[in-house]
Design an enzyme around this catalytic site. Structure first.
Site, mmCIF file in Angstrom:
data_model
loop_
_atom_site.group_PDB
_atom_site.id
_atom_site.type_symbol
_atom_site.label_atom_id
_atom_site.label_comp_id
_atom_site.label_asym_id
_atom_site.label_seq_id
_atom_site.Cartn_x
_atom_site.Cartn_y
_atom_site.Cartn_z
ATOM 1 N N CYS A 355 -22.907 -52.394 2.365
ATOM 2 C CA CYS A 355 -21.788 -53.330 2.146
ATOM 3 C C CYS A 355 -22.197 -54.796 2.321
ATOM 4 O O CYS A 355 -21.494 -55.679 1.839
ATOM 5 C CB CYS A 355 -20.660 -53.055 3.129
ATOM 6 S SG CYS A 355 -20.128 -51.358 3.218
HETATM 7 O O1 KQY Z 1 -17.220 -51.877 3.574
HETATM 8 C C1 KQY Z 1 -17.076 -52.878 2.967
HETATM 9 N N1 KQY Z 1 -17.566 -52.957 1.792
HETATM 10 C C2 KQY Z 1 -16.338 -54.024 3.472
HETATM 11 C C3 KQY Z 1 -15.489 -53.764 4.614
HETATM 12 C C4 KQY Z 1 -14.670 -54.948 4.937
HETATM 13 C C5 KQY Z 1 -14.040 -54.855 6.219
HETATM 14 C C6 KQY Z 1 -13.341 -56.100 6.620
HETATM 15 N N2 KQY Z 1 -13.010 -56.032 8.001
#
Ligand code: KQY
Length: 367
Positions: A355
C-alpha cells in the site's frame, strides 16, 4: 506533460505486472498523527527500512512534506531521491499514478481519489492533496497522463498479470462510496479500457476489517502469470476463513484471460493482530473522534508485499507464521531475495508494504 484524451487500450498501452522489470518506485513519507502512532516516529523508521530494501534494486523517489523534507533527507540513504510534495497521507499505491506502457514509453493514469469512500465511509477529509499527486508525479517524471478523475479507484484495489487479466474485489469496487452511479459492467469497462485487460476476475471479499473496503492487494496477488498467493487461515471459526474460502473457490474455477486455470498458493495469515491501548493512546483524534479503538483487529496479511526488481519486500509481524510465509515467498520467487521488514507500525496506519509503494515500469531511454 500532456493530458491524453483517449484510453490506453485505444493507444496500445497496458498495465504490466508488478513482477515485470521496473524503472523504479514511488513512496511518500508518513506524518499525520491520527494515522501513525506517537507522531509517526516508528512508522517513519519502518518506511525507511522498506525504502532502503527497495532502493537496492531500483530507483526510488520518496515524496515528503515541507515539514518532513529535512528529516526524510536525513533518514533516507543518499541513493534515494527525496522531493518535497504535499499529500494528506502516505499511500502511494492508492494515489500515485498507475503506469501503463506500450513497450517503449510509459504514461500515467490519474484515477479519482476520495479517501476510500468520500463522505459515505471515507477515512479522512480533506483528501485534495492526495488526489493531486498523480498529476504532480506525471509532471515530475515528464510522462503524459490519462485523466480519469471522475472515476474513483485506488491502485490497491487492482492487481494485473500483464497478460490481460485483472483481479479485484466486489466489496471495494462496488462499494457505495466510490462510483455508486455505475453498474458493475460499466466499472469493468473502465478497467478493460484503462488497464487494457480482457478479463476481470471478481473476488467477493478481501481481508476481515480492512478499512479500504477490502482491497485486493491485501488478500490476493499474482506471483507469475496464472499463479497467485491468497491470504489464508485454517481456523474455520475466524471470520477470515469464509472470506478466504470464497476467494479460493472463485479462483479455483476461473481461468485467466489466456484460458489458463489459476494455481492458488495459500499464504497463511498471522494470528489475529489487534491494536493495544498504548498504541491507541499514541494516535491523535480526527474530527474529535478516535481513529482506532483498543482491541480492534487490524488487517494483517503477508500478501501485502512489494515485488522489486531483485527482491520481494514482505511484512513481518513477530508471529510464528512469519517464517513459513517467508519460506513460501522464497519458493515462489527463486530469483529474488525475500527481505522481511517488521511492519506493525505500517499496519497500524491501515495498510502495509504494498500500500505504501507504487512501481514504475521500465521505459525506453531510462537509466
Ligand atoms: O491499505 C491501503 N491501501 C490504505 C489504507 C489507508 C488507511 C488510512 N488510515
Amino acid at each position: 506533460m500532456k493530458i491524453i484524451n483517449s484510453t490506453p487500450r485505444a493507444d496500445g498501452f497496458y498495465m504490466p505486472a508488478e513482477f515485470s522489470p521496473h524503472y523504479g518506485c514511488i513512496m511518500i513519507f508518513p506524518e499525520r498523527s491520527d494515522s501513525w502512532q506517537y507522531g509517526g516516529y516508528a512508522a517513519r523508521r519502518a518506511f525507511v527500512n522498506v525504502a532502503e530494501a527497495i532502493s537496492r534494486s531500483e530507483h526510488l523517489t520518496v515524496c515528503a512534506s515541507r515539514r518532513q523534507y529535512e528529516n526524510a533527507r536525513h533518514m533516507l540513504p543518499d541513493n534515494i531521491r527525496v522531493v518535497e510534495m504535499s499529500s494528506n497521507d502516505a499511500w502511494a499505491r492508492d494515489y500515485a499514478p498507475t503506469f501503463v506502457t506500450d513497450g517503449k514509453d510509459i504514461r500515467g493514469i490519474n484515477w479519482g481519489f476520495n479517501a476510500w469512500g468520500g463522505l459515505e465511509d471515507g477515512l479522512y477529509s480533506p483528501w485534495d492533496l492526495d488526489d493531486k499527486m498523480a498529476r504532480k508525479l506525471c509532471d515530475l517524471y515528464e510522462k503524459d497522463m490519462y485523466d480519469l478523475g471522475n472515476f474513483i479507484l485506488e491502485g490497491g484495489s487492482i492487481h494485473v498479470d500483464g497478460e490481460g487479466t485483472c483481479i479485484t474485489t466486489e466489496a471495494c469496487l462496488l462499494s457505495k462510496g466510490r462510483n455508486p452511479m455505475l453498474t458493475k459492467a460499466e466499472i469493468e469497462n473502465y478497467l478493460r479500457d484503462y488497464l487494457n485487460v480482457e478479463k476481470v476476475i471478481w473476488l467477493k471479499n478481501g481481508i476481515f476489517n480492512d478499512e479500504t473496503n477490502e482491497h485486493v492487494d491485501n488478500i490476493c496477488a499474482f506471483v507469475k502469470p496464472s499463479e497467485v498467493v491468497l491470504a489464508w487461515t485454517d481456523d474455520e471459526n475466524d471470520p477470515q476463513y469464509a472470506m478466504s474460502k470464497s476467494c479460493y473457490d472463485i479462483l479455483s474455477r476461473e481461468t485467466d484471460a489466456k484460458g489458463r486455470s489459476i494455481t492458488v498458493h495459500k499464504l497463511r495469515c498471522p494470528k489475529p493482530v489487534t491494536i493495544t491501548a498504548e498504541e491507541c493512546g499514541g494516535l491523535d483524534t480526527m474530527d474529535f473522534q478516535p481513529t482506532r479503538t483498543p482491541g480492534e483487529r487490524l488487517a494483517a496479511s503477508y500478501v501485502n508485499f512489494y515485488i522489486a526488481n531483485d527482491a520481494v519486500i514482505m511484512p513481518f509481524f513477530g508471529d510464528p507464521a512469519d517464517e513459513p510465509a517467508r519460506d513460501l515467498l522464497m519458493e515462489l520467487f527463486p530469483e529474488r531475495e525475500v527481505i522481511p521488514v517488521y511492519a506493525r507500525d505500517i499496519l497500524i496506519g491501515g495498510g502495509n508494504i504494498h500500500c505504501i509503494t507504487q512501481q514504475i515500469p521500465v521505459f525506453g531511454g531510462a537509466e
